[in-house]
Design a protein around this motif. Structure first.
Motif, short mmCIF file in Angstrom:
data_model
loop_
_atom_site.label_atom_id
_atom_site.label_comp_id
_atom_site.label_asym_id
_atom_site.label_seq_id
_atom_site.Cartn_x
_atom_site.Cartn_y
_atom_site.Cartn_z
N LYS A 189 0.84 -1.20 0.00
CA LYS A 189 0.00 0.00 0.00
C LYS A 189 0.88 1.25 0.00
N ASP A 192 -3.37 6.28 0.97
CA ASP A 192 -4.49 5.99 1.86
C ASP A 192 -5.80 5.81 1.10
N VAL A 221 -3.59 12.76 5.17
CA VAL A 221 -4.13 11.64 4.40
C VAL A 221 -3.58 11.72 2.98
N THR A 222 -2.98 10.64 2.50
CA THR A 222 -2.42 10.63 1.15
C THR A 222 -3.48 10.15 0.16
N HIS A 243 -5.09 1.75 0.57
CA HIS A 243 -5.81 1.13 1.68
C HIS A 243 -7.31 1.16 1.44
N SER A 266 -8.35 -4.19 -1.84
CA SER A 266 -8.53 -2.96 -1.07
C SER A 266 -9.94 -2.92 -0.48
N THR A 302 -11.42 9.03 8.36
CA THR A 302 -10.54 9.21 9.52
C THR A 302 -10.62 8.00 10.46
N LEU A 305 -8.83 4.87 8.80
CA LEU A 305 -7.37 4.95 8.77
C LEU A 305 -6.76 4.95 10.17
N LYS A 308 -5.32 0.99 10.81
CA LYS A 308 -4.82 0.42 9.56
C LYS A 308 -4.51 -1.07 9.69
#
Length: 342
Positions: A189, A192, A221-222, A243, A266, A302, A305, A308
């Motif tokens: 991964k 995010d 957050v990516t 993810h 995913s 939020t 994540l 994870k």
């Protein structure tokens, strides 16, 4: 023998030895599909004692309307001999002559059954619908009933028989993508959240949700949100590298991305469903569902994540669920087995 009538060989590709296919569309079926090539041959098969089951895909609009005729005659397709005008009449043959069980596969975006297709609902044994409202009676809104179906409408024996035929059906994975999916091992991964899809001209909640996602970047957050459509192999690779895959509804609530994301390893992030679903992805086990009100997507991403470590387990469970229940072959088997169990 199974006879399939429609614009794509959904059952014919899954049961090639048992099924013959009559195309009502323009695209040539893939190799290996046994074709019915003429209307007289189709007419014979509809009434044949050897035909055990007829699977019909409904027309989007009636072939008899002036709009449909004009779009097919006043077009380059007609001049080149590719117009589906005559072939679109094929479902009309089912108004009268048949011995076999009849089921309908409705993969359209509409949460309704068009007035032009009510004869098919009356004639069929089961109607499998992708966008089936939780209250099944709503499929008749503005079609069989001028408004939302009333208690009086819902009490009539004919309408009760109609609604008893309705069954949910997922859109599942697209036809022919199994070889393009990444290997089932858990991929590395790199981001995010991944999203690739139409925003302008699609559901209003996509534009609202996209703004929330971009605001999350300031919180670390990516995101992977490409500016242009991706080739399918690259789309799947980038799904696998995230993810979470944001999968908001488009023209219909049920969409391919709901099932492609788990198939790639995913976890999909989907707005709350309003449908009756077949073998659904369970919230917290296979997928995350968020409220569409402002802040709902932000809170859901939020929270997801924040743990994870749980995401790989969810992704593996979702992948196994999709491959068991939502491949084209699994869905075709479900339809055929339900029909044969009648």
């Amino acid at each position: 023998m199974i006879l399939e009538i429609g614009f794509r060989p959904y059952v014919a590709l899954s049961f090639p030895d048992e099924t013959v296919f009559f195309s009502t569309g323009e695209t040539a079926p893939p190799p290996g599909v046994r074709l019915v090539r003429s209307m007289p041959e189709l007419w014979g098969l509809v009434g044949s004692a050897e035909t055990e089951l007829i699977v019909c895909h409904p027309n989007f609009v009636s072939p008899w309307t002036l709009r449909h005729i004009n779009r097919n005659i006043v077009s380059r397709r007609f001049i080149e001999g590719r117009s589906p005008l005559v072939r679109a009449i094929a479902p009309e043959l089912l108004r009268r002559r048949r011995r076999a069980k009849l089921v309908v596969l409705d993969h359209e975006d509409l949460p309704l059954i068009n007035r032009d297709n009510l004869f098919l609902l009356d004639r069929c044994d089961l109607w499998f619908k992708r966008e089936l409202p939780a209250d099944h009676w709503r499929v008749f809104t503005k079609t069989a009933h001028p408004q939302l179906p009333t208690p009086r409408f819902r009490s009539r024996p004919r309408n009760i028989r109609r609604v008893e035929k309705l069954q949910p059906l997922s859109i599942g994975l697209p036809l022919g993508v199994e070889d393009l999916l990444p290997p089932p091992a858990q991929p590395d991964k790199r981001v995010d959240v991944f999203f690739s899809g139409r925003v302008a001209g699609s559901s209003t909640l996509r534009a609202r949700g996209l703004a929330e996602l971009k605001a999350l970047e300031s919180q670390g957050v990516t995101l992977d949100i490409p500016d242009a459509p991706l080739p399918r192999p690259e789309f799947y690779q980038r799904c696998a590298a995230a993810h979470l895959v944001w999968s908001p509804e488009g023209l219909g609530w049920d969409c391919f991305r709901h099932y492609e994301a788990p198939a790639c390893g995913s976890v999909p992030m989907i707005n709350q469903p309003w449908l009756d679903r077949h073998a659904p992805l369970i919230g917290g086990e296979h997928a995350f569902y968020y409220d569409v009100e402002p802040g709902g997507l932000t809170r859901a991403v939020t929270a997801a994540l924040a743990d994870k470590a749980a995401l790989p387990r969810m992704a593996a469970a979702a992948q196994a669920h999709v491959l068991a229940h939502h491949t084209p072959r699994a869905l075709a088997r479900y339809v055929v087995e339900e029909a044969r169990a009648l």
